[in-house]
Design an enzyme around this catalytic site. Structure first.
Site: not given
Length: 318
Positions: A131, A136
């Site tokens: 990932e 974010e």
């Protein structure tokens, strides 16, 4: 904001570039929703969120076209939604292994208590396929956190990318640029994030809209070797990148509370004063999320013939 609901269109491929990287896939207002699936299963990060299907997103005006870009929003009207606040999570139908992903984004979800937006890639059998978190942040955060998540035996200078037993913590590095996230990003009209993923390094670049976007990106012939230092670089002998990162989908989502925003709520000096819990606040304050939307101009994926082309095997769920 002028808003148009989802419309059809064929997936189009761009013209070949004249640099090391050549265009493989281009997602924009002509074809975006043909290239992405809507995820409407329970949130794997335990958020207070109701991810809706494409038809529901269309009916609720949570996904469509606006201001020349692709709009992905959240429900900012419903008080105390029983199954979580409605939102959108989309994943590319194609998957990629190495290459150059360039996202031109005009607006990110604004900084608000309880929010957890992200732009990322993820492979199968998490965390085995890897990932890569590009944008974010949670709650009132002002800087994006770049993070990798992997299975065991992958370490960079940023740390061990596999948390003991689960892989959940990853190896994060906080950007030092407040223009990379939320309000700081939106104040300058957005910008471009570029993920360069090779067999030897994972590099993430950011270019603000205000005059610093390389001309070769605008020309469709991106050459990262001319861009200077990336915001962060994951490289070195501690991780075999090809074996830890493969067949990744491109993902955009906005969730609420859950394993990060909710977990840190009691320690947040601003958010913890607004409600006893993250879920209480998100449930009772729908209008706080009126600016919790993505506006994406395009996402372009380039392959590098010298390092092999990106994988294009189709998957349907992250």
């Amino acid at each position: 904001m002028s808003f148009t609901k989802i419309i059809g269109g064929a997936l189009a491929l761009g013209a070949a570039a004249q640099a090391a990287y050549t265009i493989q896939d281009s997602y924009d207002t002509t074809n975006f929703f043909d290239g992405f699936d809507f995820f409407n299963e329970p949130d794997p990060t335990n958020g207070f969120v109701n991810y809706v299907s494409a038809s529901e997103a269309n009916a609720l005006s949570l996904a469509g076209y606006a201001n020349g870009g692709i709009y992905l929003g959240v429900d900012a009207n419903t008080t105390n939604p029983p199954n979580g606040r409605s939102s959108v999570r989309i994943s590319s139908k194609k998957t990629y292994s190495q290459g150059l992903i360039i996202a031109d984004i005009a607006h990110q979800p604004a900084a608000v208590c309880g929010s957890w937006p992200a732009f990322w890639t993820v492979g199968p059998n998490w965390p085995a396929g890897g990932e890569i978190d590009i944008i974010e942040g949670v709650n009132m955060a002002t800087n994006t956190t770049y993070t990798l998540h992997t299975s065991a035996d992958c370490t960079f200078s940023q740390g061990d990318c596999n948390a003991p037993g689960t892989g959940s913590n990853g190896c994060p590095t906080l950007s030092n640029d407040v223009q990379t996230l939320a309000d700081g990003f939106n104040a300058i009209g957005g910008g471009i994030f570029a993920l360069e993923w090779t067999s030897s390094a994972i590099n993430i670049f950011f270019f603000p809209r205000t005059g610093s976007i390389p001309q070769d990106i605008a020309a469709g012939s991106p050459d990262p070797s001319t861009w200077g230092s990336p915001q962060t670089s994951f490289s070195g002998s501690g991780c075999d990148i090809p074996s830890h990162f493969t067949d990744n989908q491109i993902v955009f989502d906005t969730t609420f509370c859950g394993d990060w925003a909710g977990k840190v709520w009691p320690y947040d000096p601003i958010c913890s004063t607004k409600a006893a819990t993250c879920q209480d606040y998100v449930a009772a304050n729908p209008t706080a999320f009126k600016d919790s939307y993505w506006l994406i101009n395009s996402v372009k994926v380039y392959s590098d013939a010298t390092n092999g082309t990106a994988t294009t095997r189709r998957r349907f769920h992250a």
